[in-house]
Design a protein around this motif. Structure first.
Motif, PDB file in Angstrom:
ATOM      1  N   LYS A 304      -9.559 -11.014   8.158  1.00 22.22           N
ATOM      2  CA  LYS A 304      -9.455 -10.959   9.620  1.00 22.22           C
ATOM      3  C   LYS A 304      -7.997 -11.088  10.072  1.00 22.22           C
ATOM      4  CE  LYS A 304     -14.038 -13.031  10.344  1.00 22.22           C
ATOM      5  NZ  LYS A 304     -14.741 -14.267  10.762  1.00 22.22           N
ATOM      6  N   ALA A 305      -7.287 -12.024   9.441  1.00 22.12           N
ATOM      7  CA  ALA A 305      -5.874 -12.206   9.799  1.00 22.12           C
ATOM      8  C   ALA A 305      -5.064 -10.955   9.473  1.00 22.12           C
ATOM      9  CB  ALA A 305      -5.306 -13.421   9.065  1.00 22.12           C
ATOM     10  N   TYR A 306      -5.419 -10.266   8.404  1.00 22.57           N
ATOM     11  CA  TYR A 306      -4.748  -9.000   8.080  1.00 22.57           C
ATOM     12  C   TYR A 306      -5.023  -7.959   9.156  1.00 22.57           C
ATOM     13  CZ  TYR A 306      -3.591  -4.587   5.851  1.00 22.57           C
ATOM     14  OH  TYR A 306      -3.074  -3.341   5.598  1.00 22.57           O
ATOM     15  N   ALA A 307      -6.254  -7.913   9.652  1.00 22.13           N
ATOM     16  CA  ALA A 307      -6.594  -6.957  10.712  1.00 22.13           C
ATOM     17  C   ALA A 307      -5.751  -7.203  11.960  1.00 22.13           C
ATOM     18  CB  ALA A 307      -8.087  -7.054  11.049  1.00 22.13           C
ATOM     19  N   VAL A 308      -5.459  -8.463  12.241  1.00 22.65           N
ATOM     20  CA  VAL A 308      -4.671  -8.812  13.435  1.00 22.65           C
ATOM     21  C   VAL A 308      -3.183  -8.562  13.215  1.00 22.65           C
ATOM     22  CG1 VAL A 308      -3.954 -10.720  14.937  1.00 22.65           C
ATOM     23  CG2 VAL A 308      -6.358 -10.502  14.258  1.00 22.65           C
ATOM     24  N   THR A 309      -2.660  -8.927  12.050  1.00 28.40           N
ATOM     25  CA  THR A 309      -1.198  -8.960  11.842  1.00 28.40           C
ATOM     26  C   THR A 309      -0.654  -7.839  10.968  1.00 28.40           C
ATOM     27  OG1 THR A 309      -1.375 -10.317   9.846  1.00 28.40           O
ATOM     28  CG2 THR A 309      -1.292 -11.480  11.976  1.00 28.40           C
ATOM     29  N   LYS A 310      -1.522  -7.255  10.127  1.00 26.97           N
ATOM     30  CA  LYS A 310      -1.097  -6.275   9.107  1.00 26.97           C
ATOM     31  C   LYS A 310      -0.069  -6.877   8.138  1.00 26.97           C
ATOM     32  CE  LYS A 310      -3.832  -3.223  10.725  1.00 26.97           C
ATOM     33  NZ  LYS A 310      -5.153  -3.099  10.078  1.00 26.97           N
ATOM     34  N   ASN A 311      -0.134  -8.182   7.958  1.00 26.44           N
ATOM     35  CA  ASN A 311       0.728  -8.868   7.012  1.00 26.44           C
ATOM     36  C   ASN A 311       0.243  -8.570   5.588  1.00 26.44           C
ATOM     37  OD1 ASN A 311       1.985 -10.782   5.308  1.00 26.44           O
ATOM     38  ND2 ASN A 311       2.117 -12.295   6.962  1.00 26.44           N
ATOM     39  N   GLU A 312       1.093  -7.937   4.780  1.00 30.30           N
ATOM     40  CA  GLU A 312       0.707  -7.517   3.430  1.00 30.30           C
ATOM     41  C   GLU A 312       0.364  -8.702   2.527  1.00 30.30           C
ATOM     42  OE1 GLU A 312       0.223  -4.439   1.896  1.00 30.30           O
ATOM     43  OE2 GLU A 312       0.229  -3.732   3.980  1.00 30.30           O
ATOM     44  N   SER A 451     -20.479 -12.407   3.105  1.00 22.75           N
ATOM     45  CA  SER A 451     -19.734 -12.193   4.356  1.00 22.75           C
ATOM     46  C   SER A 451     -18.266 -11.915   4.073  1.00 22.75           C
ATOM     47  CB  SER A 451     -19.866 -13.421   5.272  1.00 22.75           C
ATOM     48  OG  SER A 451     -21.155 -13.508   5.829  1.00 22.75           O
ATOM     49  N   GLY A 452     -17.691 -12.629   3.094  1.00 23.21           N
ATOM     50  CA  GLY A 452     -16.304 -12.393   2.727  1.00 23.21           C
ATOM     51  C   GLY A 452     -16.075 -10.977   2.227  1.00 23.21           C
ATOM     52  N   LEU A 453     -16.993 -10.487   1.412  1.00 24.57           N
ATOM     53  CA  LEU A 453     -16.877  -9.117   0.902  1.00 24.57           C
ATOM     54  C   LEU A 453     -17.026  -8.089   2.017  1.00 24.57           C
ATOM     55  CD1 LEU A 453     -18.973  -9.535  -2.366  1.00 24.57           C
ATOM     56  CD2 LEU A 453     -16.519  -9.033  -2.250  1.00 24.57           C
ATOM     57  N   VAL A 454     -17.963  -8.344   2.932  1.00 27.97           N
ATOM     58  CA  VAL A 454     -18.155  -7.412   4.060  1.00 27.97           C
ATOM     59  C   VAL A 454     -16.892  -7.362   4.917  1.00 27.97           C
ATOM     60  CG1 VAL A 454     -19.440  -7.028   6.204  1.00 27.97           C
ATOM     61  CG2 VAL A 454     -20.670  -7.613   4.109  1.00 27.97           C
ATOM     62  N   ASP A 455     -16.327  -8.536   5.201  1.00 27.49           N
ATOM     63  CA  ASP A 455     -15.098  -8.555   6.004  1.00 27.49           C
ATOM     64  C   ASP A 455     -13.934  -7.890   5.270  1.00 27.49           C
ATOM     65  OD1 ASP A 455     -16.143  -9.714   8.294  1.00 27.49           O
ATOM     66  OD2 ASP A 455     -15.814 -11.755   7.581  1.00 27.49           O
ATOM     67  N   ALA A 456     -13.864  -8.091   3.955  1.00 33.62           N
ATOM     68  CA  ALA A 456     -12.806  -7.452   3.169  1.00 33.62           C
ATOM     69  C   ALA A 456     -12.944  -5.929   3.231  1.00 33.62           C
ATOM     70  CB  ALA A 456     -12.863  -7.936   1.727  1.00 33.62           C
ATOM     71  N   TYR A 457     -14.180  -5.439   3.116  1.00 33.37           N
ATOM     72  CA  TYR A 457     -14.399  -3.989   3.244  1.00 33.37           C
ATOM     73  C   TYR A 457     -14.078  -3.521   4.655  1.00 33.37           C
ATOM     74  CZ  TYR A 457     -16.840   0.385   4.050  1.00 33.37           C
ATOM     75  OH  TYR A 457     -17.129   1.676   4.426  1.00 33.37           O
ATOM     76  N   ARG A 458     -14.517  -4.288   5.624  1.00 34.45           N
ATOM     77  CA  ARG A 458     -14.364  -3.904   7.030  1.00 34.45           C
ATOM     78  C   ARG A 458     -12.890  -3.738   7.405  1.00 34.45           C
ATOM     79  NH1 ARG A 458     -18.071  -6.514  11.710  1.00 34.45           N
ATOM     80  NH2 ARG A 458     -17.246  -5.373  13.493  1.00 34.45           N
ATOM     81  N   LEU A 460     -10.038  -4.049   5.162  1.00 34.03           N
ATOM     82  CA  LEU A 460      -9.143  -3.451   4.174  1.00 34.03           C
ATOM     83  C   LEU A 460      -9.583  -2.049   3.763  1.00 34.03           C
ATOM     84  CD1 LEU A 460      -8.310  -6.504   4.010  1.00 34.03           C
ATOM     85  CD2 LEU A 460      -7.907  -6.129   1.578  1.00 34.03           C
ATOM     86  N   GLY A 461     -10.883  -1.736   3.987  1.00 39.92           N
ATOM     87  CA  GLY A 461     -11.371  -0.390   3.747  1.00 39.92           C
ATOM     88  C   GLY A 461     -11.638  -0.033   2.298  1.00 39.92           C
ATOM     89  N   ASN A 462     -11.646  -1.014   1.399  1.00 39.55           N
ATOM     90  CA  ASN A 462     -11.844  -0.745  -0.027  1.00 39.55           C
ATOM     91  C   ASN A 462     -13.341  -0.607  -0.330  1.00 39.55           C
ATOM     92  OD1 ASN A 462     -12.064  -0.868  -2.852  1.00 39.55           O
ATOM     93  ND2 ASN A 462     -10.266  -2.190  -3.048  1.00 39.55           N
ATOM     94  N   GLU A 644     -14.199   3.340  11.842  1.00 44.39           N
ATOM     95  CA  GLU A 644     -12.940   3.283  12.592  1.00 44.39           C
ATOM     96  C   GLU A 644     -12.927   2.111  13.562  1.00 44.39           C
ATOM     97  OE1 GLU A 644     -12.435   7.037  14.505  1.00 44.39           O
ATOM     98  OE2 GLU A 644     -12.182   8.145  12.620  1.00 44.39           O
ATOM     99  N   ILE A 645     -14.037   1.900  14.236  1.00 43.49           N
ATOM    100  CA  ILE A 645     -14.107   0.814  15.225  1.00 43.49           C
ATOM    101  C   ILE A 645     -14.162  -0.541  14.531  1.00 43.49           C
ATOM    102  CG2 ILE A 645     -15.550  -0.236  17.023  1.00 43.49           C
ATOM    103  CD1 ILE A 645     -16.335   2.666  17.817  1.00 43.49           C
ATOM    104  N   SER A 646     -14.957  -0.651  13.474  1.00 48.85           N
ATOM    105  CA  SER A 646     -15.147  -1.951  12.824  1.00 48.85           C
ATOM    106  C   SER A 646     -13.895  -2.443  12.113  1.00 48.85           C
ATOM    107  CB  SER A 646     -16.313  -1.896  11.834  1.00 48.85           C
ATOM    108  OG  SER A 646     -15.982  -1.118  10.702  1.00 48.85           O
ATOM    109  N   GLY A 647     -12.948  -1.542  11.831  1.00 49.22           N
ATOM    110  CA  GLY A 647     -11.694  -1.963  11.222  1.00 49.22           C
ATOM    111  C   GLY A 647     -10.783  -2.732  12.167  1.00 49.22           C
ATOM    112  N   ASN A 648     -11.122  -2.758  13.438  1.00 49.02           N
ATOM    113  CA  ASN A 648     -10.381  -3.531  14.439  1.00 49.02           C
ATOM    114  C   ASN A 648     -11.004  -4.922  14.575  1.00 49.02           C
ATOM    115  OD1 ASN A 648      -8.483  -1.431  16.010  1.00 49.02           O
ATOM    116  ND2 ASN A 648     -10.394  -0.421  15.436  1.00 49.02           N
ATOM    117  N   TYR A 649     -10.161  -5.909  14.797  1.00 51.35           N
ATOM    118  CA  TYR A 649     -10.637  -7.285  14.931  1.00 51.35           C
ATOM    119  C   TYR A 649     -11.245  -7.456  16.317  1.00 51.35           C
ATOM    120  CZ  TYR A 649     -10.528 -12.406  15.108  1.00 51.35           C
ATOM    121  OH  TYR A 649     -10.870 -13.735  15.228  1.00 51.35           O
TER     122      TYR A 649
END
Length: 704
Positions: A304-312, A451-458, A460-462, A644-649
């Protein structure tokens, strides 16, 4: 209450002294725990103590024999549990005393959190503190009258002698004390129905967060204290609050915390994944056990924090954490194991905490050669990174650019060198004795990992993360879910034996609903709704409006607990409250929203002073006070637009989609042939449909 406790507290011996180690005798004794599947219980199956598992028939036998219960609670990764076993429970003389005077019960707290909750409350009332191993002496009916955590051998013997004498010579006094203590245990768990209250508002929330923020460690992240626990739900809420209310200073606190945790020794730089907590203020030296529940929640938080900040850095943490879980905790059936022990065998064959994870300077110099100098600066092989006995725990405190500049390297070359060094260390570490694995599979912890895996997919898109999530969801469906939509708590080697608790239902409902949002496969939505309806039927307390921790179909204990405090794992009731509100958005006629509101009203009086202990509940405050969006997508491209929509926080939203009209009210009478439309709605009232994710996101930002 305190006056009635004093005569028992004189029997408490909590000093962490040292005693002579008892030599282990292999398989000279075998007790009833040999028939259990819990690795923790099996660790004690060859103690000379006649241990039993917690079962109704054992309590019945205790009452027939009029023997007090000696209940010892722990878990497989618990260091002091191992110490007390070696000092006390493997000692034949100690075991003889225990067997002659008590019915001895061993409990894996991770399998039986219902029992653990009650006796943890008891020990805290008796002594003012708690922990594991948790040792309780109780009447034959289970009502406690004495408790202690770790006790050295000599003090353990003295305690049991005095307790045995007390029970035989002054039983009436013991029974009265146990009755008073049990009344107290029940009283502290009461939740009143606050039906007339107004919902906690945003001004109140601002005040609560301001008071909470006084405890932040602005430099090292987390809180100004040691030990430091990660507390994922705290930072998850603050991420939500900061982004929803334009609070840059709070977002910065979240970022400082996530960065410092990822830089710290509490994070395994060599193998990925987090240990349970740090013993110091700088996240350096961990308690080295690695738990599934921490890593599932932290994968979700960092995604989730990556979705907000794009911090690698956050993306790397998610990837490496999931890689660790996949490598070390994944069963071939798709389920996830519980934990890795803190202890492992050192080079002398002795169990030692952290032995698997630490390095000496000499080892690193020999392994890394010419790259040691840059590695030394990067991971602080110096006084900052030194732990004890010449051992270093890898810890970062500088960004890549600063290290790269010092060594006249580009950042990509630096990263490549560090990755090569860590890969080398991982191969070398694999030659060591690995920590012991707790390979039982727990439903609620798997729900958190799902839930962690779903959020990671959501975020990060992997695709691999979705594949792992689906395999785990199918495992839960096949092995833990019964035909009537009740669940099992545990699973090992094809066997499930314990009925699930509210936290199992709550986390799986949450995870299945999240899985539906990224797949639009209604099977997962239907499973989640059926589980929700089952909990409403078998767990809901109609008087308080809260959910009990145990089902009405389970054997009754001395208390039917109601869990409301968000701890390292969020309270089962707070997760249920969020589930209910989200299901209200999809099924508005079912009354789910009314239950969620009542639950929030019942606990919100605690938010002003102890917001951090109710962090997950506070998401519900935001849901109730701010716009909550129902997003419906219909048409041939519904999955593409959904991704596309779900990739946004968008924490204040629920996403639903179908190729044509679906079974959910939001998806009915909105399909237009040849078009893919997105509808952004609040309580079923929708804006005009749009055809792109960008336009839908604009509508969300401008919704009035």
């Amino acid at each position: 209450m305190l006056k009635k406790i004093t005569f028992v507290t004189i029997l408490l011996f909590l000093t962490h002294g040292c005693t002579q180690k008892t030599n282990k005798v292999s398989h000279k004794y075998t007790n009833a725990l040999i028939h259990e599947t819990s690795p923790y219980l099996l660790q004690h199956a060859h103690n000379p103590v006649n241990w039993e598992a917690w079962k109704p028939e054992v309590l019945e036998r205790a009452q027939k024999e009029d023997k007090p219960l000696l209940i010892s609670i722990g878990y497989a990764a618990c260091h002091w549990c191992h110490v007390m076993e070696e000092e006390c429970f493997e000692d034949e003389a100690v075991a003889q005393m225990m067997n002659e005077n008590f019915i001895n019960i061993k409990i894996d707290r991770e399998e039986r959190p219902d029992v653990d909750q009650i006796y943890m409350d008891a020990i805290q009332m008796i002594s003012g503190n708690g922990g594991w191993p948790l040792n309780i002496v109780a009447l034959p009916d289970g009502r406690p009258f004495w408790g202690a955590t770790y006790v050295p051998k000599e003090n353990w013997i003295k305690s049991l002698e005095q307790l045995t004498k007390l029970y035989k010579e002054d039983k009436q006094r013991v029974v009265q004390y146990a009755a008073d203590l049990s009344n107290g245990i029940n009283a502290i768990n009461l939740v009143e129905n606050k039906g007339d209250s107004d919902i906690y508002n945003l001004d109140q929330l601002d005040g609560a967060v301001a008071k909470w923020s006084q405890h932040f460690d602005n430099f090292l992240g987390g809180y100004k204290r040691a030990p430091k626990f990660m507390m994922p739900n705290n930072w998850d809420f603050l991420l939500h609050y900061a982004t929803a209310n334009s609070k840059p200073e709070l977002l910065e606190q979240v970022n400082v915390t996530l960065r410092r945790m990822a830089f710290g020794g509490v994070y395994d730089h060599v193998g990925g994944g987090f240990s349970r907590y740090a013993v110091d203020t700088k996240w350096h030296v961990p308690h080295f056990e690695k738990m599934l529940y921490d890593n599932g929640q932290l994968a979700s938080l960092y995604a989730k924090a990556y979705a907000v900040t794009k911090n690698e850095l956050y993306k790397e943490v998610v990837e490496e954490t999931i890689a660790f879980v996949q490598e070390e905790l994944l069963d071939k059936n798709g389920g996830f194991y519980s934990s890795l022990d803190a202890d492992s065998l050192d080079e002398n064959g002795e169990l030692e905490e952290g032995a698997y994870y630490v390095w000496t300077k000499e080892e690193l110099e020999q392994l890394l050669g010419s790259d040691f100098e840059v590695f030394k600066d990067y991971y602080n092989i110096n006084s900052y990174g030194l732990w004890e006995k010449g051992n270093y725990v890898l810890i970062r405190d500088k960004d890549d650019a600063e290290i790269a500049e010092k060594h006249n390297l580009s950042v990509p070359v630096l990263k490549e060198k560090m990755n090569e060094a860590l890969s080398l260390l991982k191969k070398e570490r694999a030659k060591r004795n690995k920590p012991r694995l707790d390979d039982k599979i727990l439903t609620s912890w798997n729900g958190l990992m799902l839930s962690g895996l779903v959020d990671a997919y959501r975020y990060l898109g992997n695709q691999e993360y979705l594949d792992l999530a689906l395999a785990n969801a199918k495992f839960i469906e096949k092995e833990m879910l019964k035909k009537d939509y009740s669940l099992f708590r545990n699973h090992k080697e094809g066997e499930s034996t314990i009925n699930a608790f509210l936290e199992d239902y709550a986390t799986v409902i949450e995870a299945y609903l999240a899985l539906y949002e990224v797949t639009f496969d209604e099977k997962w939505l239907n499973h989640a709704k059926s589980l929700l309806d089952y909990t409403q039927k078998h767990f809901l307390d109609k008087d308080s409006g809260m959910f009990f921790f145990t089902s009405d179909e389970d054997h009754s204990l001395i208390r039917r607990s109601i869990e409301v405090n968000d701890n390292v794992i969020s309270a089962s009731n707070s997760i249920m409250g969020k589930n209910l509100l989200k299901f209200h958005k999809l099924f508005p006629q079912e009354g789910y929203g009314d239950i969620a509101k009542q639950m929030l009203k019942n606990v919100q009086e605690n938010f002003d002073e102890t917001a951090q202990g109710y962090a997950n509940w506070l998401n519900l405050v935001l849901y109730e006070n701010q716009n909550f969006y129902e997003i419906a997508i219909l048409g041939d491209d519904f999955k593409t637009l959904g991704k596309e929509i779900s990739g946004n926080y968008l924490p204040n939203s629920i996403l639903t989609g179908s190729k044509k009209d679906g079974s959910i009210e939001l998806l009915q009478n909105r399909y237009v042939e040849g078009e893919t439309f997105v509808y952004v709605c609040i309580e079923g009232t929708c804006k005009l449909p749009v055809t792109t994710s960008q336009d839908a996101l604009k509508q969300i930002k401008s919704f009035k």
